[in-house]
Design a protein around this motif. Structure first.
Motif, PDB file in Angstrom:
ATOM      1  N   VAL A  63       0.838  -1.200   0.000  1.00  0.00           N
ATOM      2  CA  VAL A  63       0.000   0.000   0.000  1.00  0.00           C
ATOM      3  C   VAL A  63       0.873   1.249   0.000  1.00  0.00           C
ATOM      4  N   ASP A  67       0.726   4.001  -2.879  1.00  0.00           N
ATOM      5  CA  ASP A  67       0.367   5.370  -2.521  1.00  0.00           C
ATOM      6  C   ASP A  67       1.456   6.367  -2.913  1.00  0.00           C
ATOM      7  N   SER A  70       1.288   6.837  -6.665  1.00  0.00           N
ATOM      8  CA  SER A  70       0.102   7.561  -7.131  1.00  0.00           C
ATOM      9  C   SER A  70       0.037   8.983  -6.586  1.00  0.00           C
ATOM     10  N   LEU A  72      -0.345  10.339  -3.562  1.00  0.00           N
ATOM     11  CA  LEU A  72      -1.390  10.699  -2.595  1.00  0.00           C
ATOM     12  C   LEU A  72      -0.832  11.705  -1.596  1.00  0.00           C
ATOM     13  N   GLU A  76      -2.531  11.099   4.213  1.00  0.00           N
ATOM     14  CA  GLU A  76      -3.207   9.830   3.931  1.00  0.00           C
ATOM     15  C   GLU A  76      -2.226   8.664   3.963  1.00  0.00           C
ATOM     16  N   VAL A  77      -1.053   8.878   3.405  1.00  0.00           N
ATOM     17  CA  VAL A  77      -0.031   7.831   3.390  1.00  0.00           C
ATOM     18  C   VAL A  77       0.410   7.517   4.813  1.00  0.00           C
ATOM     19  N   LYS A  80      -2.120   5.430   6.735  1.00  0.00           N
ATOM     20  CA  LYS A  80      -2.158   4.028   6.327  1.00  0.00           C
ATOM     21  C   LYS A  80      -0.932   3.251   6.790  1.00  0.00           C
TER      22      LYS A  80
END
Length: 122
Positions: A63, A67, A70, A72, A76-77, A80
């Motif tokens: 993930v 992330d 992409s 992000l 958010e990273v 997670k």
């Protein structure tokens, strides 16, 4: 879609089992504490899950890579990946404690063996 997710988890666990076996062969000559720390770190990387989206989870390391690729937002990273970072931080004190306990057990066994040989010699 559920079958695809289950199949990807199965493939991930099979490939990670080969990775652990291959690295264990390479790490065999290291001291016990270091070897245990690396092994527990590998398990944390392989087993700690994170949310991909609202319906699927994947290993946190994958993930993180997805992330980051992409682009992000960082918050958010970090949300997670926090459980993985926490697990990696907690693994090393655990490995040090287990290594200390093993060394203590081995030294006590050596002392007991030395006392037994002294008693048998007399």
């Amino acid at each position: 879609m559920d079958n695809l997710i289950a199949l990807s988890w199965l493939a991930y666990f099979l490939s990670s089992a080969f990775l652990v076996l291959a690295s264990w062969k390479l790490l065999f000559r290291l001291p016990f504490t270091l070897r245990l720390g690396v092994f527990l770190s590998q398990l944390a990387i392989l087993l700690i899950p994170a949310d991909v989206n609202s319906t699927a989870i994947a290993p946190a390391f994958i993930v993180l890579v997805i992330d980051l690729l992409s682009h992000l937002p960082v918050n958010e990273v970090l949300a997670k990946i926090a459980p993985l970072v926490a697990a990696l931080i907690l693994v090393w004190p655990l490995a040090l404690m287990l290594g200390w306990l093993r060394a203590r057990q081995l030294s006590l066994a050596a002392q007991k063996a030395a006392v037994n040989t002294d008693v048998e010699a007399n």
